[in-house]
Design an enzyme around this catalytic site. Sequence first.
Site, short mmCIF file in Angstrom:
data_model
loop_
_atom_site.label_atom_id
_atom_site.label_comp_id
_atom_site.label_asym_id
_atom_site.label_seq_id
_atom_site.Cartn_x
_atom_site.Cartn_y
_atom_site.Cartn_z
N HIS A 1 9.01 9.84 -27.78
CA HIS A 1 7.98 10.69 -27.17
C HIS A 1 8.24 12.17 -27.51
O HIS A 1 7.34 12.90 -27.92
CB HIS A 1 7.96 10.47 -25.66
CG HIS A 1 6.95 11.33 -24.95
ND1 HIS A 1 5.59 11.22 -25.18
CD2 HIS A 1 7.10 12.34 -24.05
CE1 HIS A 1 4.94 12.11 -24.43
NE2 HIS A 1 5.84 12.80 -23.74
N HIS B 1 0.47 12.32 -28.59
CA HIS B 1 0.02 10.98 -28.17
C HIS B 1 -0.70 10.26 -29.30
O HIS B 1 -0.56 9.05 -29.48
CB HIS B 1 -0.93 11.08 -26.96
CG HIS B 1 -0.20 11.25 -25.66
ND1 HIS B 1 -0.81 11.79 -24.55
CD2 HIS B 1 1.06 10.96 -25.29
CE1 HIS B 1 0.07 11.83 -23.55
NE2 HIS B 1 1.20 11.32 -23.99
N LYS C 1 7.79 23.32 -13.26
CA LYS C 1 6.96 22.14 -13.00
C LYS C 1 6.57 22.09 -11.53
O LYS C 1 5.42 21.78 -11.19
CB LYS C 1 7.67 20.86 -13.42
CG LYS C 1 6.78 19.64 -13.17
CD LYS C 1 6.87 18.60 -14.21
CE LYS C 1 5.78 17.55 -14.02
NZ LYS C 1 5.97 16.38 -14.82
N GLU D 1 10.64 18.52 -24.49
CA GLU D 1 9.95 18.88 -23.24
C GLU D 1 10.57 20.16 -22.65
O GLU D 1 9.87 21.01 -22.11
CB GLU D 1 10.03 17.74 -22.21
CG GLU D 1 9.29 16.46 -22.62
CD GLU D 1 7.76 16.52 -22.42
OE1 GLU D 1 7.23 17.56 -22.03
OE2 GLU D 1 7.11 15.49 -22.69
N HIS E 1 0.86 17.41 -26.62
CA HIS E 1 0.64 16.00 -26.31
C HIS E 1 -0.64 15.43 -26.93
O HIS E 1 -0.74 14.22 -27.08
CB HIS E 1 0.62 15.78 -24.79
CG HIS E 1 2.00 15.83 -24.18
ND1 HIS E 1 2.79 16.97 -24.22
CD2 HIS E 1 2.75 14.90 -23.52
CE1 HIS E 1 3.95 16.73 -23.61
NE2 HIS E 1 3.94 15.49 -23.17
N ASN F 1 0.45 19.49 -20.99
CA ASN F 1 0.18 18.62 -22.14
C ASN F 1 0.21 19.35 -23.47
O ASN F 1 -0.27 18.82 -24.48
CB ASN F 1 -1.17 17.92 -21.95
CG ASN F 1 -1.14 17.01 -20.75
OD1 ASN F 1 -0.23 16.21 -20.61
ND2 ASN F 1 -2.11 17.17 -19.86
N GLU G 1 -4.01 17.24 -11.50
CA GLU G 1 -4.42 17.64 -12.85
C GLU G 1 -5.92 17.87 -12.98
O GLU G 1 -6.60 17.32 -13.85
CB GLU G 1 -3.94 16.59 -13.87
CG GLU G 1 -3.85 17.18 -15.28
CD GLU G 1 -3.13 16.27 -16.26
OE1 GLU G 1 -1.97 15.91 -16.00
OE2 GLU G 1 -3.74 15.93 -17.27
N ARG H 1 0.81 -1.24 0.00
CA ARG H 1 0.00 0.00 0.00
C ARG H 1 0.84 1.27 0.00
O ARG H 1 0.38 2.34 0.41
CB ARG H 1 -0.98 0.03 1.18
CG ARG H 1 -1.99 -1.09 1.14
CD ARG H 1 -3.19 -0.78 1.99
NE ARG H 1 -4.15 -1.85 1.87
CZ ARG H 1 -4.13 -2.95 2.63
NH1 ARG H 1 -3.20 -3.09 3.57
NH2 ARG H 1 -5.03 -3.88 2.45
N ARG I 1 -2.48 21.98 -14.21
CA ARG I 1 -1.48 20.99 -14.65
C ARG I 1 -1.70 20.51 -16.09
O ARG I 1 -0.77 20.07 -16.75
CB ARG I 1 -1.45 19.81 -13.66
CG ARG I 1 -0.31 18.84 -13.93
CD ARG I 1 -0.07 17.86 -12.80
NE ARG I 1 1.00 16.95 -13.16
CZ ARG I 1 1.60 16.13 -12.31
NH1 ARG I 1 1.23 16.10 -11.05
NH2 ARG I 1 2.57 15.33 -12.70
N LYS J 1 3.60 11.41 -11.25
CA LYS J 1 2.76 10.57 -12.11
C LYS J 1 3.45 9.22 -12.25
O LYS J 1 4.58 9.14 -12.74
CB LYS J 1 2.59 11.20 -13.49
CG LYS J 1 1.50 12.24 -13.55
CD LYS J 1 1.20 12.59 -15.00
CE LYS J 1 0.08 13.61 -15.06
NZ LYS J 1 -0.15 14.08 -16.44
N1 GLY Z 1 4.32 15.00 -17.81
C1 GLY Z 1 3.22 15.83 -17.52
C2 GLY Z 1 2.85 15.84 -16.08
O1 GLY Z 1 3.62 15.41 -15.25
O2 GLY Z 1 1.79 16.28 -15.73
#
Ligand code: GLY
Length: 367
Positions: free
Chosen positions: A265, A252, A227, A185, A248, A245, A237, A121, A241, A143
Site C-alpha cells: 500500500h 489505489h 490525524k 504515510e 491514494h 487521500n 469524510e 450491533r 478528511r 475506518k
Molecule cells: N486512512 C485515511 C483515513 O483514515 O481517512
Amino acid sequence: MKPISIDLELPINSYSIHIDQSWEGLNKAIKPFIGHKAMVVTDENVDELFSRDIDFILKSIGSQVTLAVVKPGEDSKSLKTAESLYTQALKNGLDRSSAIIALGGGVVGDLAGFIAATYMRGINYVQIPTTLLAQVDSSVGGKVAVNHPLAKNIIGSFYQPKSVYINIDTLKSLPDRQFSTGMAELIKYGFIWDSEFLIWLQKNIDRIMERQEEALAYAIGCCCRTKAHIVSQDEREKGLRTILNFGHTIGHGLESLTNYKLYTHGEAVALGMVYESSIAYQMGLVDRSMLDLLIWFLEKANLPTEIHGVDTESLMRAMAHDKKNKDDSIVFVLPVGTGKVDVFNNLDIKLVHEVFKESPKNYSIDN
Ligand code: GLY
C-alpha cells in the site's frame, strides 16, 4: 522516551492515543474498556511475537481471553473470515459487555474493528497497532471494513476504538519493506498538513530509518496529532478528511490494476504522491522544489518514485472505480504548496494522461 498521550475529540466517543516504548502503560490505557471477556484478533506473524504479552496483560485485568488468529495478508479482510470470527466470539460467550482487541497491522485493525462494529450491533474495541503504517494512520480514525471480491474496503463503517495503544518497540521486528510502506504515510502527513514536521524530518529521517526510539516517537506523535485534528473536524469524510487521500487516487488505481500483488500500500501511495504532485506542477500549483523534496524523502525511505510497465488507459479506468469519486469525475488531492493540499474534482483528463508519459524526475531536475 516519555510516554505521549494525544486526545481525539469527537462529539461522542472521544478517545486517547497512547505512545510508549513498552507494554507498561497498556493495562491502564485499556482497562476501562475491557469487560470480563475479550477476543484478541491478530495474524499468525504477530501472534508469534506479541500475543503472549497481551494475553498476560489482559489476564491481569481480570479478563477471560480468546485468541483469534487469521492468516496474514489482505485476503483475510473478507466476509468469510469475519463469519469465522463471529462464530468464535459466539462460541466463547462474548456479549455486549465484551471487547475486541485488534493486535497487528492495517488488515487486522480493519477486520477486528469491523467485527466490533457489527457483533451484537457494536461492542467496544481497542487498537494495538504493531506496524508503522497502522501506528501513523490506519489505527486512528475509526475506518473499519472488509473487502468485497469486486472492491476493496467496500463493506464497512466509521466506528471509533475506545483507545489506541502504540508500543514503538514492536517496530524493531518489522521487515524493512513493511517499515518503508509505513514511511510513505508518515511522509504524507508532512506534505498534507505540517511543513514544520517536514523541516524536522529532513534533519531526522536517517534516525527514523535506523528506528531510533526518540525520533520514531516524535514522528508518530506528529502524525497522530494531525490525524486526530483532521478526524475530529470531519469524522465521516464529508470534507477535510478527504485530504488524507493524497497519493491514494493513483495509488489505489495501481494497487487494483496489479491485483494488490506488485506494490505494498505504501509503495503505491508513494508513487501516487509523486505523480499527483507532477500533475500539480504541470498545473502551476507547486514549484519544482516541492517535487524534488518529495522524491528526496521517498528515496531516503527506500520507496519507489517511478511507475514502469503500467498501461495508462487501464490505470485511468482503475482510478475511475475509486469509491471516493463523485458524479463520474475522478477526485484528486493535489499539493498547492509544501505542507498544504486541496481537493480537485474536475481535472483535465488529458493532463493526467500526460504525466504518465514522462518520469517525474525529469520535471524535478533544476536547469
Ligand atoms: N486512512 C485515511 C483515513 O483514515 O481517512
